[in-house]
Design an enzyme around this catalytic site. Structure first.
Site, PDB file in Angstrom:
ATOM      1  N   CYS A 115     -15.215 -35.999  -9.994  1.00  0.00           N
ATOM      2  CA  CYS A 115     -14.599 -36.008 -11.339  1.00  0.00           C
ATOM      3  C   CYS A 115     -14.821 -37.309 -12.092  1.00  0.00           C
ATOM      4  O   CYS A 115     -14.622 -37.363 -13.308  1.00  0.00           O
ATOM      5  CB  CYS A 115     -13.102 -35.725 -11.236  1.00  0.00           C
ATOM      6  SG  CYS A 115     -12.775 -34.098 -10.578  1.00  0.00           S
ATOM      7  N   HIS A 251      -8.974 -38.550 -17.557  1.00  0.00           N
ATOM      8  CA  HIS A 251      -9.452 -37.353 -16.855  1.00  0.00           C
ATOM      9  C   HIS A 251      -8.358 -36.289 -16.944  1.00  0.00           C
ATOM     10  O   HIS A 251      -7.178 -36.580 -16.766  1.00  0.00           O
ATOM     11  CB  HIS A 251      -9.745 -37.710 -15.397  1.00  0.00           C
ATOM     12  CG  HIS A 251     -10.121 -36.519 -14.563  1.00  0.00           C
ATOM     13  ND1 HIS A 251     -11.021 -35.578 -14.992  1.00  0.00           N
ATOM     14  CD2 HIS A 251      -9.703 -36.126 -13.332  1.00  0.00           C
ATOM     15  CE1 HIS A 251     -11.142 -34.646 -14.057  1.00  0.00           C
ATOM     16  NE2 HIS A 251     -10.362 -34.952 -13.037  1.00  0.00           N
ATOM     17  N   ASN A 281      -9.282 -28.495 -15.441  1.00  0.00           N
ATOM     18  CA  ASN A 281     -10.027 -29.629 -14.876  1.00  0.00           C
ATOM     19  C   ASN A 281     -11.521 -29.286 -14.848  1.00  0.00           C
ATOM     20  O   ASN A 281     -11.953 -28.473 -14.041  1.00  0.00           O
ATOM     21  CB  ASN A 281      -9.500 -29.907 -13.463  1.00  0.00           C
ATOM     22  CG  ASN A 281     -10.172 -31.103 -12.818  1.00  0.00           C
ATOM     23  OD1 ASN A 281     -11.187 -31.600 -13.310  1.00  0.00           O
ATOM     24  ND2 ASN A 281      -9.619 -31.546 -11.704  1.00  0.00           N
TER      25      ASN A 281
HETATM   26  O1  UT7 Z   1      -9.679 -33.916 -10.405  1.00  0.00           O
HETATM   27  C1  UT7 Z   1      -9.680 -34.395  -9.102  1.00  0.00           C
HETATM   28  C2  UT7 Z   1      -8.371 -34.856  -8.670  1.00  0.00           C
HETATM   29  N1  UT7 Z   1      -7.465 -33.763  -8.474  1.00  0.00           N
HETATM   30  C3  UT7 Z   1      -6.210 -33.906  -8.837  1.00  0.00           C
HETATM   31  O2  UT7 Z   1      -5.877 -34.911  -9.432  1.00  0.00           O
HETATM   32  C4  UT7 Z   1      -5.207 -32.859  -8.451  1.00  0.00           C
HETATM   33  C5  UT7 Z   1      -3.961 -33.519  -7.931  1.00  0.00           C
HETATM   34  N2  UT7 Z   1      -2.934 -32.609  -7.492  1.00  0.00           N
HETATM   35  C6  UT7 Z   1      -2.224 -31.814  -8.351  1.00  0.00           C
HETATM   36  O3  UT7 Z   1      -2.522 -31.769  -9.528  1.00  0.00           O
HETATM   37  C7  UT7 Z   1      -1.041 -31.049  -7.813  1.00  0.00           C
HETATM   38  O4  UT7 Z   1      -0.743 -31.501  -6.510  1.00  0.00           O
HETATM   39  C8  UT7 Z   1      -1.253 -29.497  -7.795  1.00  0.00           C
HETATM   40  C9  UT7 Z   1      -1.212 -28.973  -9.216  1.00  0.00           C
HETATM   41  C10 UT7 Z   1      -2.556 -29.163  -7.128  1.00  0.00           C
HETATM   42  C11 UT7 Z   1      -0.103 -28.833  -7.023  1.00  0.00           C
HETATM   43  O5  UT7 Z   1       1.141 -29.196  -7.586  1.00  0.00           O
HETATM   44  P1  UT7 Z   1       2.330 -29.677  -6.634  1.00  0.00           P
HETATM   45  O6  UT7 Z   1       3.490 -29.901  -7.510  1.00  0.00           O
HETATM   46  O7  UT7 Z   1       1.823 -30.855  -5.843  1.00  0.00           O
HETATM   47  O8  UT7 Z   1       2.589 -28.402  -5.732  1.00  0.00           O
HETATM   48  P2  UT7 Z   1       2.469 -28.235  -4.138  1.00  0.00           P
HETATM   49  O9  UT7 Z   1       1.050 -28.262  -3.720  1.00  0.00           O
HETATM   50  O10 UT7 Z   1       3.413 -29.214  -3.517  1.00  0.00           O
HETATM   51  O11 UT7 Z   1       3.020 -26.775  -3.958  1.00  0.00           O
HETATM   52  C12 UT7 Z   1       4.386 -26.441  -4.277  1.00  0.00           C
HETATM   53  C13 UT7 Z   1       4.599 -24.958  -4.000  1.00  0.00           C
HETATM   54  C14 UT7 Z   1       4.114 -24.529  -2.612  1.00  0.00           C
HETATM   55  O12 UT7 Z   1       5.041 -23.593  -2.101  1.00  0.00           O
HETATM   56  P3  UT7 Z   1       6.168 -24.030  -1.037  1.00  0.00           P
HETATM   57  O13 UT7 Z   1       5.407 -24.581   0.143  1.00  0.00           O
HETATM   58  O14 UT7 Z   1       7.000 -25.069  -1.734  1.00  0.00           O
HETATM   59  O15 UT7 Z   1       6.884 -22.764  -0.772  1.00  0.00           O
HETATM   60  C15 UT7 Z   1       2.814 -23.839  -2.892  1.00  0.00           C
HETATM   61  O16 UT7 Z   1       2.499 -22.844  -1.940  1.00  0.00           O
HETATM   62  O17 UT7 Z   1       3.859 -24.173  -4.930  1.00  0.00           O
HETATM   63  C16 UT7 Z   1       3.072 -23.200  -4.231  1.00  0.00           C
HETATM   64  N3  UT7 Z   1       1.855 -22.968  -4.995  1.00  0.00           N
HETATM   65  C17 UT7 Z   1       1.783 -22.060  -6.000  1.00  0.00           C
HETATM   66  N4  UT7 Z   1       2.677 -21.210  -6.515  1.00  0.00           N
HETATM   67  C18 UT7 Z   1       2.299 -20.419  -7.552  1.00  0.00           C
HETATM   68  C19 UT7 Z   1       0.646 -23.584  -4.884  1.00  0.00           C
HETATM   69  N5  UT7 Z   1      -0.213 -23.095  -5.795  1.00  0.00           N
HETATM   70  C20 UT7 Z   1       0.475 -22.151  -6.500  1.00  0.00           C
HETATM   71  C21 UT7 Z   1       0.121 -21.310  -7.567  1.00  0.00           C
HETATM   72  N6  UT7 Z   1       1.064 -20.475  -8.061  1.00  0.00           N
HETATM   73  N7  UT7 Z   1      -1.113 -21.327  -8.142  1.00  0.00           N
END
Ligand code: UT7
Length: 324
Positions: A115, A251, A281
């Site tokens: 990225c 970004h 993204n």
């Molecule tokens: O460009 C390169 C660099 N990349 C980034 O900068 C990305 C950095 N990371 C992020 O932007 C975030 O971590 C995400 C958007 C990927 C995820 O957000 P989060 O607030 O960190 O969520 P999480 O991964 O902690 O997941 C929370 C919950 C989980 O369920 P449980 O375990 O709490 O029951 C996931 O299974 O959300 C669930 N989940 C979803 N639910 C509905 C994960 N993806 C989804 C989804 N829809 N698409």
């Protein structure tokens, strides 16, 4: 010898026609518009048509930047293209675009910094100009990242989109790019990577195992912390303070990461360019797409100071502080 700076003389961009909304994705994975928007800021993304390549998007973005600059492709002496989704393994996408533009003969190469690809490419191009090696340079960030997405994995498939942006840089006695900072730490490979390739081989998974693996929460934490120190380093390198920055052009991975960087800079969100809602993204495409949007919408004006920054797989992270 008078100081030589590189100046952005024009910008351009290109997006695929097809738009896929969060509501569309609700039909293919267990997700919701509410979850995607509240966690990331994304509402929709553009997705390349069958047969539409990174090179096609890069070519269109380059054409629009050259046209806005009033520069002919034959005047270019360098093309640097940031991408992690090249059309083919070689020749580089930069060479494919060079030929289509009719810029044959000038140096052309790709930069793979995930990225951070466009900001890395900009930093490299700036050095070519400052050293006197190049006078007019085309810098492109272009991706078709959705080709590496597993559409059954809700944790990643909602995050990415396709697109390209470009700038024409010219040697100038006026600033220009004040400072660029480029960094990497390969020790974080396991948090964000695509595990297959020519050297290690492919596997029996769908799409031969070409698939983004990301530990989202861990990436998020490192990104916020790293960008926090990167903006401080960049200000110091440019000899500037927060209040001198007119626009943050970050970004576009996650609105919450963008807001954390703005807070670190004491900037209100009115001075931050946000396109993640429309583009998602787009990896190397994201910063130049946001920049072109900012210029063409009339937000960014000549003479203003812009801070560009990116963070991605590698990990890589990079910034540029410049007067537009
Ligand atoms: O460009 C390169 C660099 N990349 C980034 O900068 C990305 C950095 N990371 C992020 O932007 C975030 O971590 C995400 C958007 C990927 C995820 O957000 P989060 O607030 O960190 O969520 P999480 O991964 O902690 O997941 C929370 C919950 C989980 O369920 P449980 O375990 O709490 O029951 C996931 O299974 O959300 C669930 N989940 C979803 N639910 C509905 C994960 N993806 C989804 C989804 N829809 N698409």
């Amino acid at each position: 010898m008078p100081q030589i700076y590189s100046r952005i003389i024009a910008t351009g961009s290109a997006l695929p026609e097809r738009v896929v909304t969060n509501v569309d994705l609700e039909k293919i994975v267990d997700t919701s518009d509410e979850w995607i928007h509240s966690r990331t800021g994304i509402r929709q993304r553009h997705i390349a048509a069958d047969g539409e390549t990174t090179g096609d998007l890069a070519f269109r973005a380059a054409q629009s930047a050259l046209e806005a600059a009033g520069v002919k492709a034959s005047e270019l002496d360098l093309i640097v293209l940031g991408t992690t989704t090249p059309d083919i393994i070689f020749p580089s996408t930069a060479c494919l675009v060079q030929h289509r533009l009719g810029a044959n003969g000038c140096a052309a190469f790709d930069v793979n910094a995930a990225c951070s690809g466009f900001v890395y490419a900009l930093g490299i191009a700036d050095k070519f100009i400052r050293s006197g090696q190049s006078k007019k340079v085309l810098v492109i960030g272009a991706e078709t990242l959705t080709r590496m997405v597993d559409w059954s994995d809700r944790q990643t498939c909602v995050l990415f989109g396709d697109g390209a942006g470009a700038v024409v840089l010219e040697a100038s006695s006026e600033p220009g790019i004040y400072a660029t900072c480029l960094h990497a730490d390969g020790g974080f490979k396991e948090l964000l990577y695509n595990p297959v390739g020519v050297s290690v081989g492919f596997n029996d998974e769908p799409n031969h195992g070409v698939r983004i693996h990301m530990s989202g929460r861990e990436v998020f934490k490192v990104a916020v912390k790293t960008l926090d120190s990167l903006v401080g380093e960049t200000l110091e390198a440019a000899g500037m303070v927060e209040s001198q920055i007119d626009w943050l052009i970050p970004h576009q991975a996650n609105l919450r990461i963008i807001e954390a960087t703005a807070k670190r800079l004491n900037m209100s969100m009115e001075r931050v360019i946000v396109t993640v809602d429309k583009h998602a993204n787009t990896s190397s495409g994201s910063v130049p797409l946001a920049l072109d949007y900012a210029v063409r919408s009339g937000k960014v004006q000549r003479g203003q100071n812009l801070l560009l920054e990116a963070f991605g797989g590698g990990f890589t992270w990079a910034s540029a502080l410049l007067r537009y």
